[in-house]
Design an enzyme around this catalytic site. Structure first.
Site: not given
Ligand SMILES: [Zn+2]
Length: 344
Positions: A15, A17, A19, A172, A199, A202, A279
């Site tokens: 996991h 990302h 960006d 998101g 996701h 969370e 993350d």
């Molecule tokens: Zn994430």
């Protein structure tokens, strides 16, 4: 545990990302190449890209992505950040990583989905060639995007499934766009037999985890909220669902506020298949090594526990059983030889 040894041990990450893992000097390079003015430079830029440890809210955390995004709109930039992410993980001996990104965030200057995905895959392949790190990509749909847009991303996962794209994720605003809103999108993915990691849990809502599993997810990103609901924990156990925990990020985004409420130990003791992830390496200013050492400081975990967490990650990885077998043996061998060497 010794930091140098923890850093040298082989690792798996599921996991991360793309960006959220753009290093400041890489952003400066993109800005220079594309003649886009960058509002900050050097140390100040680094500070602007990192979410504070005690981030006041999720929206402040997400603002960090707004700063980077305008620079990630060309094939040059996408190839470079993907390559650089592999360079970063190679420094701490990551053996296999699944890199995720939302392709429809990178179309502001007219790139189409194929161009976007191809550029990222090119960067990952260049990284593999140079550093020997194996990787695959996951495509994220965005919860605030339309169903049609998200279906387009699912279709892209299918189109690139023979070329290094191995699954679909939904990222998101989970609180305002619950998972059941996307049943059409997820059923479409399920029909195409595409692996799903979503996701969920969370935002404090265990219900989203249950819905995600029902809709076909075999992995859950974060999943923190399931600690509130024994039925969901039971469902995760029955389904051998892999939970991708991201400790630093979970505190920054206020998924939890007190260490006593962080469910790492509870999940581990319950027998859940949890694994540890960064993350966002830049936004959360972390590495897997740092995450592991944090868990040692918080819970006194040892090398055997770390090894187990890495085997869990392999169990959840979207690769075939033969590839999993190879990775399991790399982890087993890496831990036994490195730790034996240290002891002697
Ligand atoms: Zn994430």
């Amino acid at each position: 545990m010794q930091k140098a040894l923890v850093k040298a041990l082989p690792k798996i990450e599921l996991h991360c990302h793309l960006d959220g893992s753009v290093r400041p000097h890489i952003l400066e390079k993109i800005a220079q190449e594309e003649l886009i003015p960058l509002p900050y430079k050097g140390q100040l830029l680094a500070e602007k890209l990192i979410a504070p440890e005690d981030c006041p809210s999720l929206s402040i955390y997400l603002e960090k992505f707004d700063l980077v995004l305008p620079f990630l709109q060309t094939e040059f930039a996408l190839e470079l950040i993907a390559y650089d992410l592999i360079a970063q993980v190679a420094e701490e001996n990551v053996t296999y990583i699944e890199v995720r990104f939302a392709p429809l965030l990178f179309n502001q200057k007219g790139l189409n989905l194929t161009q976007i995905i191809t550029a990222v895959l090119k960067g990952l392949a260049r990284g593999k060639k140079e550093f020997g790190v194996q990787s695959n990509a996951l495509l994220c749909g965005m919860r605030h995007h339309t169903i049609a847009d998200n279906k387009q991303v699912v279709q892209a996962v299918s189109d690139f499934s023979q070329n290094g794209v191995v699954g679909f994720d939904l990222a998101g605003d989970e609180a305002n766009y619950p998972t059941e809103n996307f049943s059409d999108v997820l059923n479409f993915a399920k029909e195409a037999k595409l692996p799903l990691t979503l996701h969920a849990g969370e935002c404090g809502c265990p219900h989203n985890v249950m819905t995600s599993i029902k809709l076909g997810a075999t992995r859950i990103g974060h999943g923190i909220a399931i600690q509130k609901d024994e039925t969901v924990i039971k469902t995760c156990l029955e389904n051998q669902t892999v939970i991708e925990m991201c400790p630093t990020s979970n505190f920054q985004t206020k998924a939890v506020t007190h260490l006593a409420d962080y469910p790492f130990k509870k999940f581990l003791d319950a027998g859940l298949k949890i694994c540890i992830n960064t993350d966002n390496r830049t936004v959360s200013n972390t590495t897997l090594t740092e995450e592991y050492l944090k868990l040692e400081a918080w819970y006194g975990i040892d090398y055997a526990c770390l090894e187990k967490l890495n085997h869990h990650a392999i169990d959840g990885a979207f690769i075939d059983s033969k590839q999993k077998e190879i990775l399991h043996s790399i982890i087993t061998h890496g831990y036994s030889t490195s730790i034996k060497k240290t002891i002697s």
